[in-house]
Write an enzyme that holds these catalytic residues in place. Structure first.
Site, PDB file in Angstrom:
ATOM      1  N   LYS A  58       0.842  -1.204   0.000  1.00 11.83           N
ATOM      2  CA  LYS A  58       0.000   0.000   0.000  1.00 11.83           C
ATOM      3  C   LYS A  58       0.873   1.248   0.000  1.00 11.83           C
ATOM      4  CE  LYS A  58      -4.086  -2.006   1.988  1.00 11.83           C
ATOM      5  NZ  LYS A  58      -4.832  -2.236   3.223  1.00 11.83           N
ATOM      6  N   LYS A  63       7.253   1.501   3.196  1.00 12.14           N
ATOM      7  CA  LYS A  63       7.205   2.558   4.211  1.00 12.14           C
ATOM      8  C   LYS A  63       5.929   2.559   5.052  1.00 12.14           C
ATOM      9  CE  LYS A  63      11.090   5.030   3.438  1.00 12.14           C
ATOM     10  NZ  LYS A  63      12.071   5.358   4.484  1.00 12.14           N
ATOM     11  N   SER A  88      10.286  13.881   1.858  1.00 14.43           N
ATOM     12  CA  SER A  88       9.471  14.192   0.678  1.00 14.43           C
ATOM     13  C   SER A  88       9.161  12.942  -0.123  1.00 14.43           C
ATOM     14  CB  SER A  88      10.205  15.182  -0.207  1.00 14.43           C
ATOM     15  OG  SER A  88      11.418  14.612  -0.644  1.00 14.43           O
ATOM     16  N   ASN A  90       8.772   8.362  -0.239  1.00 14.52           N
ATOM     17  CA  ASN A  90       7.779   7.334   0.047  1.00 14.52           C
ATOM     18  C   ASN A  90       7.293   7.386   1.489  1.00 14.52           C
ATOM     19  OD1 ASN A  90       7.744   6.191  -2.538  1.00 14.52           O
ATOM     20  ND2 ASN A  90       9.550   4.940  -2.096  1.00 14.52           N
ATOM     21  N   ASP A 182      19.389 -18.133   2.762  1.00 16.99           N
ATOM     22  CA  ASP A 182      20.628 -18.002   3.533  1.00 16.99           C
ATOM     23  C   ASP A 182      21.143 -16.566   3.515  1.00 16.99           C
ATOM     24  OD1 ASP A 182      22.414 -17.784   1.078  1.00 16.99           O
ATOM     25  OD2 ASP A 182      21.598 -19.800   0.791  1.00 16.99           O
ATOM     26  N   GLU A 214      23.968  -0.488  -1.905  1.00 12.67           N
ATOM     27  CA  GLU A 214      24.078   0.967  -1.821  1.00 12.67           C
ATOM     28  C   GLU A 214      24.596   1.545  -3.146  1.00 12.67           C
ATOM     29  OE1 GLU A 214      27.004   2.639   1.065  1.00 12.67           O
ATOM     30  OE2 GLU A 214      25.271   3.771   1.801  1.00 12.67           O
ATOM     31  N   ASP A 220      27.641   6.304   1.685  1.00 12.62           N
ATOM     32  CA  ASP A 220      28.023   6.650   3.056  1.00 12.62           C
ATOM     33  C   ASP A 220      28.024   5.453   3.999  1.00 12.62           C
ATOM     34  OD1 ASP A 220      25.093   7.237   2.408  1.00 12.62           O
ATOM     35  OD2 ASP A 220      25.054   6.941   4.578  1.00 12.62           O
ATOM     36  N   ASN A 321       7.669   3.631  -6.754  1.00 15.40           N
ATOM     37  CA  ASN A 321       7.190   4.974  -7.077  1.00 15.40           C
ATOM     38  C   ASN A 321       8.202   5.724  -7.929  1.00 15.40           C
ATOM     39  OD1 ASN A 321       4.757   4.633  -5.697  1.00 15.40           O
ATOM     40  ND2 ASN A 321       5.755   5.079  -3.747  1.00 15.40           N
TER      41      ASN A 321
END
Lengths: 335, 335
Positions: A58, A63, A88, A90, A182, A214, A220, A321
């Site tokens: 949904k 989120k 700003s 999801n 695994d 990442e 980072d 999105n």
């Protein structure tokens, strides 16, 4: 309604109990998303892949799990004052949707340069938009001002125990749907999703491997693991617009201690993984959502010492999105 | 192995028995595809929509249902000689895949101008490609030549009882997953899918409404219904590349007698429906697959006398095999 009990001494912001408690709380408000597999992608990767399709969740991303856990654990009098957030993306849409489901106001601070489709999602779910400048400072000070004026409860996108517990519910479903896993590969940004997933997964199966995926232009977390402290980048540059945040003080300990490794991929690998999601799985993911597949297909992953031990791999397709406006324009222009 | 019993006098090429028999036969080789719903699309359409996601089917479309029914109903000695087809689209990929599953050769006649992604799908599933000229005549004569040389069994994409029965199995799942349906909207091309779906649906629930969705640039079915005979178009022009065939003598009687109406939509409406499938449902459909949603959102449909009676609508998202190469190029160019 006493909801979270972190009074006992504990190292991390959530645990299997708080995650199970979150799951019971949010089940009425979320989808149990399906797990897809594809013999074509298994043969390309040489592994058995299990795609947890949170893009079908949904609001279009995982989120809603954290947002509904946070919002439905508020006391009634607290809830009545509403909630506020300054993401700003999801998370903002999910907070708006969960607040709508509870029937309370959601104040969403949005920087003036936010992408239109994300703003539209917030509007669609009835969030009250409050514009700020693009800087983090302006967003935070606007949020504080709204909090003071309304008494609304701040719901941080990741550095919040309720959010981490909510996101961890992905694991409860995934390990029931694919108990043979695994390894789990999870997109990393602020670390809310991977913290919840890791805490639940390692509690259920201590030998399971959790890898962060990442983007190179916002690496980072990889740098933080190397440095042994949270590293902030002065700027980020990646197509994966959902993965630009830095870790927080609640997510960093989990990433530091329990996340086994960070796989860094470049944007070209992300786009190629998106292509495979669309063309083979027929699942419309956003760039951030495709990064787990990009990681398992990357040369970097194949060089890891544990590559041969990875057999059954869960990949979190975290969201869908994405604004494909240019595609529709092109298709219409060719009619 | 005597499989089909059409000896009793009957009007149509398949019936609920042959469709149930097909389902039992093909269950090991197909996915039971999920049915998705979306409160956003319900609110846009003003109806309750139930999307049967055949784009997630093996091979990327419903076509594996008919192809596996045909191929697994062959006698062993007949099967050993292989199968041949002269479709270049999803049917060719499905025949290749089903033949591979049975361990027999599939000869696929492909016109030299076929789109690369469709050819790739045939190759991926191990089909043996035999090139022909682009004309139907060349394709058919090449198929005849291959048949004579190999003794392979011809598997027509739609004008074949085994295919119609196989495609009808969509209904058995859909009406179990969403028993409340009063209407089903089905893309129409040669009519194999809609014939099977209609014969099963009207047998289970005689009052159910079945609507065909057809592109304006290939509206031979709508014209056929009007004329009371099969109309062939001298040329077709639509983005829905899977919907350009004309009806056959086995599918036309079902379309004539039992399909309630044909909704004709233009390519712009198809692209808009694609956009909603991608951006709201997060499902990557091909243009032909999105046409059912285009139909229910069209002004034409709202003008129909039965519009108000349509409440719970099943929409067949028939396939997801589309070449989005231009999108990936654009995304990569912007990295």
């Amino acid at each position: 309604m006493e909801v979270f009990n972190y009074s006992k001494s504990q190292k991390y912001a959530a645990d299997i109990d708080s995650i199970k408690e979150a799951h019971t709380r949010i089940i009425p408000y979320i989808h149990k998303t399906p797990v897809f597999s594809s013999t074509s992608l298994d043969s390309i990767s040489g592994k058995q892949l299990f795609f947890k399709c949170e893009c079908f969740q949904k609001g279009g991303s995982f989120k809603i799990r954290g947002a509904s856990n946070a919002i439905f654990s508020l006391e009634d009098d607290q809830a009545a004052k509403g909630v506020v957030t300054h993401s700003s993306g999801n998370h903002a849409a999910a907070v708006s949707l969960a607040a709508k489901l509870r029937g309370i106001p959601a104040y969403v601070i949005i920087p003036k340069n936010a992408p239109i489709c994300k703003v539209e999602n917030v509007k669609r779910y009835g969030g009250q938009i409050i514009w700020s400048e693009a800087t983090l400072q302006s967003r935070e000070s606007t949020a504080t001002e709204v909090q003071q004026r309304t008494g609304a409860n701040l719901i941080h996108p990741f550095n919040d125990k309720r959010i981490i517990s909510g996101q961890g519910t992905v694991t409860l479903e995934l390990l029931e749907q694919a108990p043979e896993l695994d390894t789990i590969i999870v997109p990393i940004s602020g670390g809310g999703l991977i913290s919840g997933i890791t805490l639940a997964a390692k509690s259920i199966n201590p030998s399971i491997r959790v890898l962060a995926a990442e983007p190179k232009g916002a690496d980072d977390s990889a740098r933080s693991k190397l440095a042994g402290r949270i590293v902030h980048l002065s700027e980020t540059n990646t197509i994966a617009d959902g993965l630009r945040a830095s870790l927080g003080d609640l997510t960093w300990p989990v990433v530091r201690d329990l996340v086994d490794d960070v796989i860094v991929v470049d944007d070209e690998e992300i786009v190629e993984a998106m292509r495979l999601c669309y063309e083979v799985l027929k699942v419309a993911v956003e760039p951030s959502g495709a990064i787990g597949l990009a990681a398992v297909l990357s040369d970097q992953c194949k060089k890891k010492s544990y590559w041969r031990e990875m057999k059954n791999i869960g990949i979190i397709l975290s969201g869908g999105n994405v604004d494909l406006g240019i595609l529709w324009e092109l298709l219409k222009a060719n009619i």
